[in-house]
Design a protein around this motif. Structure first.
Motif, mmCIF file in Angstrom:
data_model
loop_
_atom_site.group_PDB
_atom_site.id
_atom_site.type_symbol
_atom_site.label_atom_id
_atom_site.label_comp_id
_atom_site.label_asym_id
_atom_site.label_seq_id
_atom_site.Cartn_x
_atom_site.Cartn_y
_atom_site.Cartn_z
ATOM 1 N N THR A 1 0.870 -1.173 0.000
ATOM 2 C CA THR A 1 0.000 0.000 0.000
ATOM 3 C C THR A 1 0.905 1.220 0.000
ATOM 4 O O THR A 1 1.844 1.291 0.783
ATOM 5 N N TYR B 1 -1.275 -0.286 -7.648
ATOM 6 C CA TYR B 1 -1.285 -0.409 -6.198
ATOM 7 C C TYR B 1 -2.299 0.515 -5.553
ATOM 8 O O TYR B 1 -2.584 1.582 -6.050
ATOM 9 N N SER B 2 -2.812 0.107 -4.404
ATOM 10 C CA SER B 2 -3.725 0.984 -3.683
ATOM 11 C C SER B 2 -2.919 2.127 -3.069
ATOM 12 O O SER B 2 -1.773 1.953 -2.677
ATOM 13 N N THR B 3 -3.544 3.284 -3.023
ATOM 14 C CA THR B 3 -2.844 4.481 -2.556
ATOM 15 C C THR B 3 -3.690 5.235 -1.553
ATOM 16 O O THR B 3 -4.870 5.450 -1.762
ATOM 17 N N GLU B 4 -3.066 5.635 -0.499
ATOM 18 C CA GLU B 4 -3.726 6.467 0.493
ATOM 19 C C GLU B 4 -3.163 7.881 0.393
ATOM 20 O O GLU B 4 -1.987 8.065 0.105
ATOM 21 N N VAL C 1 -4.603 -0.496 8.051
ATOM 22 C CA VAL C 1 -3.793 -1.297 7.126
ATOM 23 C C VAL C 1 -3.034 -2.404 7.859
ATOM 24 O O VAL C 1 -2.827 -3.495 7.326
#
Lengths: 168, 160
Positions: free
Chosen positions: B43, B56-59, B86
């Protein structure tokens, strides 16, 4: 297109003037220079004082070679854009920079394919006459080493909170 | 391209990594090192304007620095919630403040493995967040050998 950049902090007239006179002598008309605040204005090449991040990226992508001061931001952006580099370090004794960090950076990078370090206007003119055409190979040995180290650290056993080992 | 050691391939994809960097130079450097964790469960977290890999997942975290104390409190709070959600095994950061908070919270709350890589732009002195994160970082790295000698951090290579 040849893209010239001096970074966002100080002008770098020694570099810009050298490129300007080279362009005048060779009749080169596809040069764009980002000259910085109060930079001495060239007569034979296109110039601008500042660029937005997007304009900067676009210029790097379009250039066949980038001529720049040896600033970390400039270097990283050019390496990321896969464009060959000609670097001239700013010298503190000429009031171009507050320390010799750019000289140290160039010493670290010397000898890399796709990257040429020049110390003065004459060397710069010679580099422009015969510029590097390959982009700098990535990752460098130093980068591969760091990647491997981090990967190994991630996959090895966890260490307790209170310990930070010093390594050489 | 480095080779994966035999045996690693089985377990590495299950390692949960949170890779954190402020937008701009810190972010560029993080992406230069991504091969270290790209086969893991990653992440990414960045402040706005960070261009993240689509796969990819992104915050997104609110940016803040020492000139903005209230912003730092908000950043700490958002980062704490991120860590709790997470639950990473590993936190890696190239700075700055967002990475500092992510490493501290992940180490204290989860005992996670933590990696700090100070920016290559810092050749003479380690960043403030880099100095403060020392106790919480399993890997406490700088990118200039001379700086390693003066700061006590380790030099294991650089993005240049």
């Amino acid at each position: 297109m040849i893209f010239v950049t001096v970074g966002g902090q100080l002008p770098f007239d020694r570099l810009v003037r050298a490129v300007d006179s080279w362009a005048a002598d060779t009749g080169r008309s596809d040069v764009l220079a980002q000259i910085g605040r109060s930079g001495s204005r060239p007569s034979h090449i296109e110039w601008t004082e500042f660029m937005t991040a997007d304009q900067y990226h676009d210029a790097m992508q379009s250039a066949s070679v980038v001529v720049g001061h040896a600033g970390i931001g400039t270097i990283l952006t050019a390496l990321d854009a896969d464009v060959p580099l000609i670097l001239m370090p700013r010298r503190p004794e000429l009031a171009e920079h507050r320390n010799d960090h750019q000289l140290a950076t160039c010493a670290q990078l010397a000898g890399r394919e796709g990257l040429v370090v020049v110390q003065d206007p004459d060397e710069l003119r010679r580099a422009l006459d015969d510029p590097p055409v390959e982009s700098v190979r990535r990752p460098s040995p130093d980068t591969s080493r760091l990647i491997e180290h981090i990967r190994h650290a991630i996959l090895s056993d966890t260490k307790p909170l209170s310990t930070t080992r010093t390594r050489r | 391209m480095e080779r994966i050691e035999s045996g690693e391939a089985d377990t590495s994809s299950q390692v949960k990594v949170l890779a954190v960097a402020s937008a701009g130079g810190h972010w560029v450097q993080l992406t230069q090192l991504a091969a270290a964790w790209s086969d893991m469960d990653v992440t990414y977290a960045t402040t706005s304007n960070g261009h993240t890999p689509d796969a990819y997942s992104t915050e997104i975290l609110p940016d803040a620095n020492l000139d903005d104390k209230l912003g730092l409190v908000k950043l700490a709070w958002v980062t704490l919630r991120l860590i709790r959600r997470v639950r990473p095994d590993v936190v890696v950061s190239t700075g700055a403040a967002p990475g500092f908070f992510a490493i501290v919270f992940a180490k204290v709350l989860l005992g996670a493995k933590t990696v700090w890589v100070d920016s290559v732009a810092n050749a003479e002195r380690m960043s403030v967040s880099g100095r403060w994160v020392k106790r919480f970082a399993d890997e406490w790295l700088v990118q200039w050998p001379d700086l390693a000698a003066t700061s006590g951090a380790s030099f294991k290579g650089s993005v240049l």
